[in-house]
Design an enzyme around this catalytic site. Structure first.
Site: not given
Ligand code: ZN
Length: 167
Positions: A46, A51, A89-90, A131-132, A135
């Site tokens: 995701g 991000q 998470c990235l 989660h997304e 963000h």
């Molecule tokens: Zn994330």
């Protein structure tokens, strides 16, 4: 399409609420295409626009069939049940935390051309929807957990529990 640089925790961009997408134009399509390449290159499941430094309400989620779903102006409209599991998470590279999420999640969103649709899923993909979407409010998963673990610590815990990694 070029992959974009992924912003990591500590950058204030990740703490800001994002603006709705109002133009479903070439610029949005280029952003979504770049996000797709960024997600694939980073081998994530995701990615949210903030991000990559864009404060717009657009995210990508890869489901368990490895289809990438583009969600523009997403809203969670239904949740059911509960699941607990490790999440990463990235933007928080190499660290994981135990987070409780709904087991089933339905999202209403627009596609890249502005058409409204709904998508529903369970398990990891439901977790990813939550989660997304967070963000887009400037929130990270780390706020849901007291402790972050490294990949090595996760491996050790899995070995102690006698669980197989690949099933
Ligand atoms: Zn994330």
């Amino acid at each position: 399409m070029p992959a974009r640089k992924i912003i990591t925790r500590g950058d204030p961009v990740l703490t800001k609420a994002c603006h709705p997408v109002t133009r479903f134009d070439e610029k949005l399509h280029a952003l979504l295409d770049d996000m797709r390449d960024t997600l694939l290159q980073a081998q994530g499941v995701g990615l949210a626009a903030p991000q990559v430094g864009i404060l717009r309400r657009a995210v990508l989620v890869m489901n368990e069939r490895e289809e990438i779903i583009e969600l523009v102006n997403p809203e969670i409209v239904f949740t059911e049940g509960e699941q607990e599991g490790f999440e990463g998470c990235l933007s928080v590279p190499g660290l994981y935390g135990r987070v409780t999420r709904p087991e089933r999640v339905r999202v209403r969103a627009q596609n890249r051309d502005g058409q409204v649709f709904e998508v529903e899923d369970t398990g990891i993909t439901a977790r990813c929807f939550c989660h997304e979407c967070e963000h887009l409010e400037g929130r990270l998963f780390v706020e849901h957990t007291d402790r972050l673990y490294t990949a090595e610590e996760l491996d050790e815990m899995e070995q102690e529990n006698g669980t197989e990694r690949e099933q």
